[in-house]
Write a protein that holds these residues in place. Sequence first.
Motif, PDB file in Angstrom:
ATOM      1  N   LYS A   1       8.870 -21.988   4.504  1.00  0.00           N
ATOM      2  CA  LYS A   1      10.206 -22.308   3.992  1.00  0.00           C
ATOM      3  C   LYS A   1      10.203 -23.362   2.894  1.00  0.00           C
ATOM      4  CE  LYS A   1      13.963 -21.283   7.148  1.00  0.00           C
ATOM      5  NZ  LYS A   1      14.801 -21.780   8.233  1.00  0.00           N
ATOM      6  N   THR A   2       9.234 -24.288   2.931  1.00  0.00           N
ATOM      7  CA  THR A   2       9.240 -25.379   1.953  1.00  0.00           C
ATOM      8  C   THR A   2       8.322 -25.096   0.764  1.00  0.00           C
ATOM      9  OG1 THR A   2       7.512 -26.511   3.226  1.00  0.00           O
ATOM     10  CG2 THR A   2       9.801 -27.102   3.697  1.00  0.00           C
ATOM     11  N   SER A   3       7.809 -23.875   0.681  1.00  0.00           N
ATOM     12  CA  SER A   3       6.939 -23.499  -0.437  1.00  0.00           C
ATOM     13  C   SER A   3       7.536 -22.303  -1.169  1.00  0.00           C
ATOM     14  CB  SER A   3       5.551 -23.075   0.073  1.00  0.00           C
ATOM     15  OG  SER A   3       5.008 -24.027   0.934  1.00  0.00           O
ATOM     16  N   ALA A   4       7.141 -22.188  -2.435  1.00  0.00           N
ATOM     17  CA  ALA A   4       7.390 -20.927  -3.127  1.00  0.00           C
ATOM     18  C   ALA A   4       6.394 -19.906  -2.565  1.00  0.00           C
ATOM     19  CB  ALA A   4       7.182 -21.100  -4.624  1.00  0.00           C
ATOM     20  N   VAL A   5       6.833 -18.678  -2.392  1.00  0.00           N
ATOM     21  CA  VAL A   5       5.924 -17.622  -1.925  1.00  0.00           C
ATOM     22  C   VAL A   5       6.124 -16.389  -2.803  1.00  0.00           C
ATOM     23  CG1 VAL A   5       6.042 -18.424   0.467  1.00  0.00           C
ATOM     24  CG2 VAL A   5       7.458 -16.503  -0.246  1.00  0.00           C
ATOM     25  N   ASN A   6       5.115 -15.506  -2.777  1.00  0.00           N
ATOM     26  CA  ASN A   6       5.272 -14.276  -3.546  1.00  0.00           C
ATOM     27  C   ASN A   6       4.604 -13.107  -2.851  1.00  0.00           C
ATOM     28  OD1 ASN A   6       2.592 -14.898  -4.080  1.00  0.00           O
ATOM     29  ND2 ASN A   6       2.800 -14.899  -6.295  1.00  0.00           N
ATOM     30  N   GLY A   7       4.829 -11.930  -3.404  1.00  0.00           N
ATOM     31  CA  GLY A   7       4.255 -10.715  -2.835  1.00  0.00           C
ATOM     32  C   GLY A   7       4.429  -9.574  -3.815  1.00  0.00           C
ATOM     33  N   VAL A   8       3.851  -8.436  -3.495  1.00  0.00           N
ATOM     34  CA  VAL A   8       4.043  -7.259  -4.342  1.00  0.00           C
ATOM     35  C   VAL A   8       4.582  -6.104  -3.508  1.00  0.00           C
ATOM     36  CG1 VAL A   8       2.340  -7.822  -6.111  1.00  0.00           C
ATOM     37  CG2 VAL A   8       1.617  -6.552  -4.083  1.00  0.00           C
ATOM     38  N   PHE A   9       5.277  -5.218  -4.209  1.00  0.00           N
ATOM     39  CA  PHE A   9       5.799  -4.010  -3.603  1.00  0.00           C
ATOM     40  C   PHE A   9       4.925  -2.833  -4.003  1.00  0.00           C
ATOM     41  CE2 PHE A   9       9.694  -6.629  -3.969  1.00  0.00           C
ATOM     42  CZ  PHE A   9      10.018  -6.673  -2.625  1.00  0.00           C
ATOM     43  N   VAL A  10       4.732  -1.927  -3.065  1.00  0.00           N
ATOM     44  CA  VAL A  10       3.890  -0.762  -3.291  1.00  0.00           C
ATOM     45  C   VAL A  10       4.732   0.485  -3.061  1.00  0.00           C
ATOM     46  CG1 VAL A  10       1.836   0.449  -2.487  1.00  0.00           C
ATOM     47  CG2 VAL A  10       1.862  -2.049  -2.513  1.00  0.00           C
TER      48      VAL A  10
ATOM     49  N   GLU B   1      -5.825 -12.122  -9.290  1.00  0.00           N
ATOM     50  CA  GLU B   1      -6.517 -10.922  -9.783  1.00  0.00           C
ATOM     51  C   GLU B   1      -7.305 -10.240  -8.674  1.00  0.00           C
ATOM     52  OE1 GLU B   1      -8.605 -12.436 -13.177  1.00  0.00           O
ATOM     53  OE2 GLU B   1      -6.927 -12.019 -14.525  1.00  0.00           O
ATOM     54  N   ILE B   2      -7.974 -11.036  -7.850  1.00  0.00           N
ATOM     55  CA  ILE B   2      -8.730 -10.478  -6.712  1.00  0.00           C
ATOM     56  C   ILE B   2      -7.781  -9.698  -5.798  1.00  0.00           C
ATOM     57  CG2 ILE B   2      -9.952 -11.076  -4.566  1.00  0.00           C
ATOM     58  CD1 ILE B   2     -11.113 -13.502  -6.146  1.00  0.00           C
TER      59      ILE B   2
ATOM     60  N   ILE C   1      -5.499  -4.672  -3.517  1.00  0.00           N
ATOM     61  CA  ILE C   1      -4.287  -3.933  -3.161  1.00  0.00           C
ATOM     62  C   ILE C   1      -4.277  -2.577  -3.864  1.00  0.00           C
ATOM     63  CG2 ILE C   1      -1.754  -3.908  -3.381  1.00  0.00           C
ATOM     64  CD1 ILE C   1      -1.969  -7.050  -3.140  1.00  0.00           C
ATOM     65  N   GLU C   2      -4.588  -2.591  -5.164  1.00  0.00           N
ATOM     66  CA  GLU C   2      -4.613  -1.332  -5.932  1.00  0.00           C
ATOM     67  C   GLU C   2      -5.630  -0.351  -5.340  1.00  0.00           C
ATOM     68  OE1 GLU C   2      -3.169   0.374  -8.142  1.00  0.00           O
ATOM     69  OE2 GLU C   2      -1.767  -0.979  -9.098  1.00  0.00           O
ATOM     70  N   GLU C   3      -6.820  -0.864  -5.018  1.00  0.00           N
ATOM     71  CA  GLU C   3      -7.875   0.012  -4.483  1.00  0.00           C
ATOM     72  C   GLU C   3      -7.427   0.650  -3.172  1.00  0.00           C
ATOM     73  OE1 GLU C   3     -11.537  -2.142  -4.137  1.00  0.00           O
ATOM     74  OE2 GLU C   3     -12.060  -1.835  -6.245  1.00  0.00           O
ATOM     75  N   TYR C   4      -6.845  -0.149  -2.302  1.00  0.00           N
ATOM     76  CA  TYR C   4      -6.436   0.360  -0.988  1.00  0.00           C
ATOM     77  C   TYR C   4      -5.338   1.410  -1.136  1.00  0.00           C
ATOM     78  CZ  TYR C   4      -4.589   0.632   3.728  1.00  0.00           C
ATOM     79  OH  TYR C   4      -4.147   1.106   4.934  1.00  0.00           O
ATOM     80  N   TYR C   5      -4.303   1.089  -1.907  1.00  0.00           N
ATOM     81  CA  TYR C   5      -3.132   1.974  -1.944  1.00  0.00           C
ATOM     82  C   TYR C   5      -3.308   3.160  -2.880  1.00  0.00           C
ATOM     83  CZ  TYR C   5      -0.430  -1.108   1.039  1.00  0.00           C
ATOM     84  OH  TYR C   5       0.026  -1.834   2.110  1.00  0.00           O
ATOM     85  N   SER C   6      -4.117   3.020  -3.934  1.00  0.00           N
ATOM     86  CA  SER C   6      -4.284   4.161  -4.844  1.00  0.00           C
ATOM     87  C   SER C   6      -4.953   5.327  -4.122  1.00  0.00           C
ATOM     88  CB  SER C   6      -5.086   3.762  -6.084  1.00  0.00           C
ATOM     89  OG  SER C   6      -6.397   3.385  -5.727  1.00  0.00           O
ATOM     90  N   ALA C   7      -5.801   5.006  -3.139  1.00  0.00           N
ATOM     91  CA  ALA C   7      -6.427   6.064  -2.335  1.00  0.00           C
ATOM     92  C   ALA C   7      -5.384   6.793  -1.492  1.00  0.00           C
ATOM     93  CB  ALA C   7      -7.505   5.469  -1.429  1.00  0.00           C
ATOM     94  N   ARG C   8      -4.208   6.188  -1.351  1.00  0.00           N
ATOM     95  CA  ARG C   8      -3.125   6.794  -0.575  1.00  0.00           C
ATOM     96  C   ARG C   8      -2.007   7.300  -1.476  1.00  0.00           C
ATOM     97  NH1 ARG C   8      -6.196   3.533   1.724  1.00  0.00           N
ATOM     98  NH2 ARG C   8      -6.626   3.563   3.967  1.00  0.00           N
ATOM     99  N   GLY C   9      -2.302   7.381  -2.761  1.00  0.00           N
ATOM    100  CA  GLY C   9      -1.332   7.942  -3.700  1.00  0.00           C
ATOM    101  C   GLY C   9      -0.204   6.998  -4.091  1.00  0.00           C
TER     102      GLY C   9
END
Length: 204
Positions: free
Chosen positions: A28-37, A65-66, A71-79
């Motif tokens: 709650k006291t930090s900025a946080v982020n994430g991505v949508f797939v 970047e890591i 994330i790209e590697e995992y989800y691209s295999a799932r289309g």
Amino acid sequence: MGGSGGELRYEISQNAYIKLVLHSLKHKTSAVNGVFVGSSCDDVVQIIDSVPLFHNHLGLLPPLEISLIMIEEYYSARGLGIVGYFHANERSDDVELGSVAKNIGDHIYRYFPQAAILLLDNKKLEALPKGKDRLPVMQLYTRDASKNWKLAGSDGGCRLTTKEPAANAVLLDYISSKKWEDVVDFDDHLDDITKDWLNPELFK
């Protein structure tokens, strides 16, 4: 990509939505982020899943970047691919989209031109227990013709919807049971690789 960029709609699945709100509540006291797939079909971007990224040093490039490569590697295999970015500001009264969020949004946009940034709206989140609002507690930003991130206007409510109408009711249940304590992000994973950033147990 056609000229209908202004008409794009974004539909977010319940789990993708709830996971990132819980992530912001855990820190709650930090900025946080994430991505949508997800994927896009016609004029709808379907957000299928989400990945919580960081709660420390959000703008640091090497860990970002890591994480994006993994994330790209995992989800691209799932289309699926990365279709958007989520950001929650450090201060709950801060409703501005800052430079870190815009820069990461720009990076995602280069690979997916229909990308959106969703910014947590703390006022809406705090008001949830008092009302019956079914709209997501997030503000929708898209890139305009001059490549600036702009808040979707009065139509933002119909351009961003949850796939399941009861998502906010489910979110409130999870908040009351302190479900956020179980969320793992990439910061946690990089500190301890036994912690799974895919959060497979979160909604079981």
